[in-house]
Scaffold this motif. Structure first.
Motif, short mmCIF file in Angstrom:
data_model
loop_
_atom_site.label_atom_id
_atom_site.label_comp_id
_atom_site.label_asym_id
_atom_site.label_seq_id
_atom_site.Cartn_x
_atom_site.Cartn_y
_atom_site.Cartn_z
N HIS A 15 0.82 -1.22 0.00
CA HIS A 15 0.00 0.00 0.00
C HIS A 15 0.85 1.27 0.00
O HIS A 15 0.48 2.29 0.58
N ASP A 16 2.01 1.21 -0.68
CA ASP A 16 2.92 2.35 -0.67
C ASP A 16 2.31 3.60 -1.29
O ASP A 16 2.47 4.70 -0.77
N PHE A 17 1.61 3.42 -2.40
CA PHE A 17 1.08 4.58 -3.12
C PHE A 17 0.02 5.31 -2.28
O PHE A 17 0.11 6.51 -2.05
N SER A 18 -0.97 4.55 -1.81
CA SER A 18 -2.05 5.18 -1.04
C SER A 18 -1.52 5.72 0.28
O SER A 18 -1.94 6.78 0.75
N ARG A 19 -0.56 5.01 0.88
CA ARG A 19 0.01 5.46 2.15
C ARG A 19 0.67 6.84 1.96
O ARG A 19 0.52 7.73 2.79
N GLU A 20 1.37 7.01 0.84
CA GLU A 20 2.01 8.31 0.56
C GLU A 20 0.96 9.41 0.42
O GLU A 20 1.15 10.52 0.90
N MET A 21 -0.14 9.10 -0.25
CA MET A 21 -1.23 10.07 -0.40
C MET A 21 -1.79 10.47 0.97
O MET A 21 -2.04 11.64 1.24
N VAL A 22 -1.98 9.47 1.81
CA VAL A 22 -2.56 9.70 3.13
C VAL A 22 -1.58 10.48 4.01
O VAL A 22 -1.97 11.41 4.72
N GLU A 23 -0.30 10.13 3.93
CA GLU A 23 0.72 10.86 4.70
C GLU A 23 0.76 12.33 4.27
O GLU A 23 0.87 13.23 5.10
N ALA A 24 0.66 12.57 2.97
CA ALA A 24 0.65 13.94 2.46
C ALA A 24 -0.58 14.68 2.97
O ALA A 24 -0.52 15.87 3.30
N TYR A 25 -1.69 13.95 3.08
CA TYR A 25 -2.93 14.54 3.59
C TYR A 25 -2.77 14.98 5.05
O TYR A 25 -3.22 16.07 5.43
N LYS B 276 -11.45 20.12 13.41
CA LYS B 276 -10.20 19.56 13.96
C LYS B 276 -10.49 18.25 14.70
O LYS B 276 -9.72 17.30 14.61
N GLY B 277 -11.62 18.22 15.41
CA GLY B 277 -12.03 16.99 16.08
C GLY B 277 -12.37 15.89 15.08
O GLY B 277 -11.95 14.74 15.24
N GLU B 278 -13.11 16.25 14.05
CA GLU B 278 -13.48 15.28 13.01
C GLU B 278 -12.23 14.74 12.32
O GLU B 278 -12.13 13.55 12.03
N TYR B 279 -11.29 15.64 12.06
CA TYR B 279 -10.05 15.23 11.41
C TYR B 279 -9.27 14.26 12.30
O TYR B 279 -8.75 13.25 11.83
N SER B 280 -9.18 14.56 13.59
CA SER B 280 -8.35 13.71 14.45
C SER B 280 -8.94 12.30 14.56
O SER B 280 -8.20 11.32 14.60
N VAL B 281 -10.27 12.19 14.53
CA VAL B 281 -10.92 10.87 14.50
C VAL B 281 -10.57 10.13 13.21
O VAL B 281 -10.24 8.93 13.21
N ALA B 282 -10.61 10.85 12.09
CA ALA B 282 -10.30 10.24 10.79
C ALA B 282 -8.83 9.84 10.70
O ALA B 282 -8.50 8.76 10.21
N GLU B 283 -7.96 10.71 11.20
CA GLU B 283 -6.53 10.39 11.15
C GLU B 283 -6.23 9.14 11.98
O GLU B 283 -5.48 8.26 11.55
N LYS B 284 -6.84 9.03 13.15
CA LYS B 284 -6.66 7.86 14.01
C LYS B 284 -7.11 6.60 13.26
O LYS B 284 -6.44 5.57 13.28
N TRP B 285 -8.26 6.70 12.60
CA TRP B 285 -8.80 5.56 11.84
C TRP B 285 -7.82 5.15 10.73
O TRP B 285 -7.52 3.97 10.55
N LEU B 286 -7.33 6.15 9.98
CA LEU B 286 -6.41 5.86 8.87
C LEU B 286 -5.10 5.26 9.36
O LEU B 286 -4.60 4.29 8.79
N ARG B 287 -4.55 5.82 10.43
CA ARG B 287 -3.28 5.29 10.97
C ARG B 287 -3.45 3.84 11.42
O ARG B 287 -2.59 2.99 11.19
N LYS B 288 -4.59 3.55 12.05
CA LYS B 288 -4.87 2.19 12.51
C LYS B 288 -4.99 1.26 11.30
O LYS B 288 -4.46 0.14 11.30
N TRP B 289 -5.69 1.72 10.26
CA TRP B 289 -5.87 0.89 9.07
C TRP B 289 -4.51 0.52 8.46
O TRP B 289 -4.26 -0.64 8.15
N TYR B 290 -3.63 1.50 8.32
CA TYR B 290 -2.33 1.23 7.70
C TYR B 290 -1.44 0.38 8.61
O TYR B 290 -0.64 -0.41 8.12
N THR B 291 -1.59 0.53 9.91
CA THR B 291 -0.84 -0.33 10.83
C THR B 291 -1.29 -1.79 10.68
O THR B 291 -0.47 -2.72 10.60
N GLU B 292 -2.60 -1.97 10.58
CA GLU B 292 -3.14 -3.32 10.47
C GLU B 292 -2.91 -3.95 9.09
O GLU B 292 -2.93 -5.17 8.96
N HIS B 293 -2.72 -3.12 8.07
CA HIS B 293 -2.57 -3.65 6.71
C HIS B 293 -1.16 -3.48 6.16
O HIS B 293 -0.96 -3.52 4.95
N SER B 294 -0.20 -3.32 7.04
CA SER B 294 1.17 -3.20 6.53
C SER B 294 1.82 -4.57 6.57
O SER B 294 1.45 -5.43 7.38
#
Length: 134
Positions: A24-34, A115-133
């Motif tokens: 998931h290198d490509f999407s991970r880079e997109m998400v990191e940039a986000y 900012k609250g909505e973003y932090s919930v989404a960021e937590k979700w995305l980080r968890k997803w990439y941790t679980e799918h790496s």
């Protein structure tokens, strides 16, 4: 319901289809940039709010709305769209024009909400990439 989804999976899955393999290198880079874009945008929003700069606030809302939409970060996208409109002195939901004080008051509330909505989404995305790496 879809309203409650932190991430719009239909959109997120389309991004994942761009990955060539399970790393998931490509999407991970997109998400990191986000993450970087969002942090920078929030800093810029805070600065624009102090200056009561509605035009900049509207532009920043528009910018983060777009990058959030690309990844399916729906709540952030919707709140940013409102910031964009309020910065243009419009309340589309009520169909009314705003004065700059009303707009700034609404935007002030929305920035802390988004900012609250973003932090919930960021937590979700980080968890997803941790679980799918690999």
């Amino acid at each position: 319901s879809d309203e409650d989804e932190i991430i719009d999976m239909e959109i997120f899955n389309q991004i994942l289809e761009l990955d060539e393999d399970d790393t998931h290198d490509f999407s991970r880079e997109m998400v990191e940039a986000y993450y970087t874009q969002a942090a920078q945008t929030f800093d810029n929003m805070d600065a624009a709010l102090i200056k009561k700069d509605l035009i900049t606030l509207s532009d920043l809302g528009h910018f983060l709305k777009g990058s959030s939409a690309t990844l399916g970060v729906a709540h952030v996208q919707n709140s940013c769209e409102k910031i964009q409109r309020y910065g243009q002195l419009r309340d589309e939901e009520k169909g009314i024009d705003l004065d700059s004080k009303q707009a700034l008051d609404l935007i002030t509330l929305l920035i802390s909400q988004v900012k609250g909505e973003y932090s919930v989404a960021e937590k979700w995305l980080r968890k997803w990439y941790t679980e799918h790496s690999e």
